[in-house]
Write an enzyme that holds these catalytic residues in place. Structure first.
Site, mmCIF file in Angstrom:
data_model
loop_
_atom_site.group_PDB
_atom_site.id
_atom_site.type_symbol
_atom_site.label_atom_id
_atom_site.label_comp_id
_atom_site.label_asym_id
_atom_site.label_seq_id
_atom_site.Cartn_x
_atom_site.Cartn_y
_atom_site.Cartn_z
ATOM 1 N N LYS A 125 13.888 13.114 -30.426
ATOM 2 C CA LYS A 125 13.781 11.682 -30.722
ATOM 3 C C LYS A 125 14.822 11.200 -31.736
ATOM 4 O O LYS A 125 15.258 10.056 -31.689
ATOM 5 C CB LYS A 125 12.375 11.357 -31.243
ATOM 6 N N GLU A 134 7.398 1.744 -31.755
ATOM 7 C CA GLU A 134 6.091 2.235 -31.328
ATOM 8 C C GLU A 134 6.149 3.760 -31.374
ATOM 9 O O GLU A 134 7.233 4.345 -31.341
ATOM 10 C CB GLU A 134 5.791 1.781 -29.893
ATOM 11 N N SER A 153 11.792 20.402 -25.909
ATOM 12 C CA SER A 153 11.996 19.066 -26.483
ATOM 13 C C SER A 153 11.534 18.912 -27.922
ATOM 14 O O SER A 153 12.042 18.066 -28.650
ATOM 15 C CB SER A 153 11.311 18.008 -25.610
HETATM 16 C C1 LIG Z 1 8.055 12.050 -27.315
HETATM 17 C C2 LIG Z 1 8.165 13.430 -26.820
HETATM 18 C C3 LIG Z 1 8.251 13.720 -25.431
HETATM 19 C C4 LIG Z 1 8.124 12.672 -24.364
HETATM 20 O O1 LIG Z 1 9.058 11.663 -24.414
HETATM 21 P P1 LIG Z 1 10.263 11.580 -23.379
HETATM 22 O O2 LIG Z 1 10.842 10.254 -23.653
HETATM 23 O O3 LIG Z 1 9.692 11.712 -22.013
HETATM 24 O O4 LIG Z 1 11.193 12.689 -23.711
HETATM 25 C C5 LIG Z 1 8.426 15.024 -25.053
HETATM 26 N N1 LIG Z 1 8.487 16.026 -25.947
HETATM 27 C C6 LIG Z 1 8.396 15.790 -27.283
HETATM 28 C C7 LIG Z 1 8.453 16.928 -28.224
HETATM 29 C C8 LIG Z 1 8.237 14.490 -27.756
HETATM 30 O O5 LIG Z 1 8.144 14.270 -29.073
#
Ligand SMILES: *Cc1c(COP(=O)(O)O)cnc(C)c1O
Length: 406
Positions: A93, A115, A386
């Site tokens: 993010k 948000e 992620s």
């Molecule tokens: C917010 C988040 C997601 C989902 O958001 P995307 O916009 O689909 O990437 C996935 N993994 C983590 C660790 C997140 O914080």
């Protein structure tokens, strides 16, 4: 000038918003070309990514996890993890939040709203605002405030104001409604920092460009470490920003199969899931035409996922187009499978990833089998790790203890 056609991905996207937002969206779309694409901005943003976020993030080979998933190693040749969990603040993010807040300062905005679901985007935005000295207001559903308490504390410590949203299902969708409402009322001074590749044009494009750093790096790293492109990519899909960020560098390489994984909650056959592309219909949510979860009357339905970051009844429009063109295959993972995946990766690799991330990891075996069968050899997979799982610890411990204790 943007042509109307370019605001769409196939027949998805566009801007379905109140009249008052057209001018600010135009202003943002112009800034994407006149500011973001310019060398001065790119230099400043990339320097922050290197010296503050810690990029490039590593590409880690996960051999023990590969053997746990595929003991004969007849399907998986190599399993690589793109380590967005090692970014400052613990997820991908921050790539987008720093980009947007830097852009807001160039546009003369003095106030940021956002948000958040899991709280990762809220923390990333609060972090960027602290760095640039801007006031930050984060809307978060009351249910998420409760289940992601560590991130609420983190945002407050960073100086952000967290506003608990009590409307609707008290999750991400409702938080986004309130953030948009705030933006509409304060649009001359305020930038709305969207956390995923969703919302009205130009947001899906802007966020995808900022997150493309993931795939751009991974492509170079894969070629360095392997001497070839991967056979397949896998990423979890909430709004779809980590996924599109990984995919973009590979979309034109037909040899690379691409998979996205949505949240199946209690199961896609139940009404408690967030598998928008798997089970949804085409509709409009938060200013953009895309797949959505809705009832018979077309009212947006409530989503459910154990992971707050995937608990959203919409999805970014580019993913809807990629589903329709069949360039990307979308699968889903249940809450139960996601929990098991967190434990498996932790024990095999010493990496506690987020529950969101776990949705991608739970499908590694299936993707490997599909691709190995098609290609007649074991395949190399690249998975988006992620984010890290510290924020999920209380959920993880409560569920895992319950499951040990029949
Ligand atoms: C917010 C988040 C997601 C989902 O958001 P995307 O916009 O689909 O990437 C996935 N993994 C983590 C660790 C997140 O914080």
């Amino acid at each position: 000038m943007q042509t109307v056609a370019s605001r769409y991905f196939g027949r998805f996207g566009g801007r379905f918003v109140a009249e008052t937002l057209i001018a600010p969206l135009d202003e943002l779309a112009d800034a994407m070309g006149n500011i973001v694409d310019q060398p001065a901005f790119q230099g400043q943003w990339r320097s922050l990514l290197r010296n503050y976020v810690g990029r490039p993030t590593p590409l880690t080979e996960a051999a023990r996890l590969a053997s746990a998933i595929d003991p004969s190693r007849s399907a998986i040749a190599h399993l690589f993890l793109k380590r967005e969990d090692l970014c400052h603040t613990g997820a991908h993010k921050i790539n987008n939040a720093l980009g947007q807040v830097l852009l807001a300062t160039k546009m003369g905005k003095t106030r940021i709203v956002a948000e958040t679901g899991a709280g990762q985007h809220g923390v990333a935005t609060a972090t960027a605002c602290a760095m640039f000295g801007l006031p930050c207001f984060v809307y978060m559903g009351e249910e998420d405030v409760a289940r992601q308490a560590p991130n609420v504390g983190r945002m407050q410590l960073l100086g952000a104001e967290v506003i608990a949203v009590t409307a609707g299902s008290r999750t991400l969708k409702d938080a986004m409604n309130e953030a948009i409402r705030d933006w509409v009322s304060n649009v001359s001074t305020t930038h709305y920092c969207i956390g995923s590749a969703a919302g009205p044009y130009p947001y899906p494009e802007l966020v995808a460009r900022f997150q493309s750093v993931i795939g751009d790096e991974a492509k170079v790293q894969c070629c360095d470490q392997l001497g070839a492109l991967p056979d397949a990519l896998i990423a979890c899909v909430g709004g779809g920003s980590n996924a599109i960020g990984l995919y973009r560098a590979f979309l034109d390489h037909e040899s690379v199969a691409i998979f996205g994984v949505e949240a199946a909650g209690d199961g896609v056959e139940t009404d408690r899931h967030a598998a928008t592309l798997t089970k949804g219909r085409i509709g409009v949510l938060h200013g953009s035409k895309s797949y959505v979860l809705c009832d018979e009357q077309g009212q947006i339905a409530e989503a459910h996922s154990i992971s707050a970051g995937l608990d959203y009844p919409g999805v970014g429009p580019e993913h809807s187009a990629l589903k329709e063109s069949k360039r990307v295959t979308y699968l889903s993972t249940t809450d139960e499978e996601a929990l098991a995946a967190v434990t498996q990766t932790a024990r095999c690799e010493g990496i506690i990833h987020a529950l969101e991330t776990a949705h991608a990891f739970a499908r590694i075996g299936d993707v490997a089998r599909i691709c190995a069968r098609e290609r007649g050899r074991p395949v190399t997979l690249l998975v988006s790790c992620s984010g890290r799982g510290d924020k999920d610890l209380s959920t993880l411990l409560s569920k895992l203890v319950v499951r040990k204790d029949p």
